[in-house]
Design a protein around this motif. Structure first.
Motif, mmCIF file in Angstrom:
data_model
loop_
_atom_site.group_PDB
_atom_site.id
_atom_site.type_symbol
_atom_site.label_atom_id
_atom_site.label_comp_id
_atom_site.label_asym_id
_atom_site.label_seq_id
_atom_site.Cartn_x
_atom_site.Cartn_y
_atom_site.Cartn_z
ATOM 1 N N HIS A 164 54.103 100.164 69.965
ATOM 2 C CA HIS A 164 52.763 100.760 70.020
ATOM 3 C C HIS A 164 52.130 100.746 68.630
ATOM 4 O O HIS A 164 52.796 100.501 67.626
ATOM 5 N N ASP A 166 49.623 103.424 66.240
ATOM 6 C CA ASP A 166 49.387 104.872 66.200
ATOM 7 C C ASP A 166 47.918 105.231 66.067
ATOM 8 O O ASP A 166 47.532 106.359 66.340
ATOM 9 N N HIS A 228 54.917 98.950 66.401
ATOM 10 C CA HIS A 228 56.237 99.423 65.966
ATOM 11 C C HIS A 228 56.896 100.251 67.058
ATOM 12 O O HIS A 228 56.236 100.731 67.984
HETATM 13 FE FE LIG Z 1 54.321 105.494 66.128
#
Ligand SMILES: [Fe+2]
Length: 258
Positions: A164, A166, A228
């Motif tokens: 994903h 962030d 990540h």
């Molecule tokens: Fe994350």
């Protein structure tokens, strides 16, 4: 850690750091144990199923780029959790889309720990900003997160549990300690892999895979360029809980809304 051939934040959107080699030994010797102690009684993630075995606190701060000091944002009183701090990721965490979350706050003594401030200012020093962003305060999110399996066969799981992004332009992870824990491998991949499990992506889209093992082993992410993920952990063979404790730092510009 970025030596020749190692990925760098500027060139690759990802970089590993060994802060135990960068910081003054006296700073670590004096303040590390106190920081580590904060993870002993982290409360369960109020937004996570207890089966996920995730424990966390969160505080946010304002950083004036021209001043390089943290100003911690005042906390909000919560009837159940005491002092809490607000966290919002917009549409970025699919498990908590557009959700206002309130986490138990990091203790003031930890906010005032000089090693924590040094970590955040190190992270800030790795980032870059446009002229307008540099002339306004930055928002800094600090998260103490522990994955812990007290006993048995279960796994402790991060959120979200797949590759994903962030949303915050830069974020960093710093290992505090890992004990009797199996797993916790980190993955960095192309942005098009967001939403997938590392095992399901084409190998050429995987940028890096590594484990944080030693205290203050760290990495930084330029969010728009990579996705990540961190694997769940399980308990190892020693007669003690399996735990992996990290400090996450995210840095986002504040904007003038008119
Ligand atoms: Fe994350």
């Amino acid at each position: 850690m970025a030596g020749q051939g190692e990925p760098s934040l500027t060139a690759d959107g990802f970089e590993r750091f060994s802060l135990s080699e960068k910081f003054e030994p006296e700073l670590i010797d004096t303040w590390y144990e106190g920081l580590k102690a904060e993870f002993a009684d982290l409360p369960a993630d109020p937004y996570g199923d207890p089966e996920l075995r995730r424990y966390r606190r969160h505080s946010s701060a304002v950083l004036l780029p021209w001043e390089r000091r943290l100003h911690w944002v005042p906390k909000i009183d919560h009837p159940e959790y005491g002092e809490v701090a607000h966290y919002f990721q917009g549409g970025y965490n699919p498990e908590h889309q557009d959700e206002d979350r309130y986490f138990p706050a990091i203790a003031a003594r930890a906010e005032n720990n000089p090693l924590l401030e040094r970590i955040v200012l190190f992270d800030f020093a790795q980032t870059w900003w446009g002229r307008q962003e540099r002339s306004l305060p930055l928002h800094v999110g600090v998260h103490f997160i522990k994955l812990a399996v007290a006993d048995g066969e279960g796994a402790a799981v991060s959120s979200p549990n797949f590759l994903h992004q962030d949303g915050e332009p830069f974020h960093f992870a710093h290992l505090v300690y890992k004990q009797n824990a199996v797993g916790g491998t980190n993955y960095v991949a192309d942005v098009q892999c967001a939403g997938a499990q590392p095992a399901d992506i084409s190998p050429e889209l995987l940028v890096a895979t590594f484990d944080l093992e030693q205290p203050l082993d760290s990495y930084g992410i330029h969010d728009e360029r990579v996705s990540h993920h961190v694997d769940p952990i399980r308990r190892g063979d020693e007669p003690c809980p399996g735990e992996r404790a990290v400090i996450l730092v995210d840095i986002t510009p504040l904007v003038k809304a008119v």
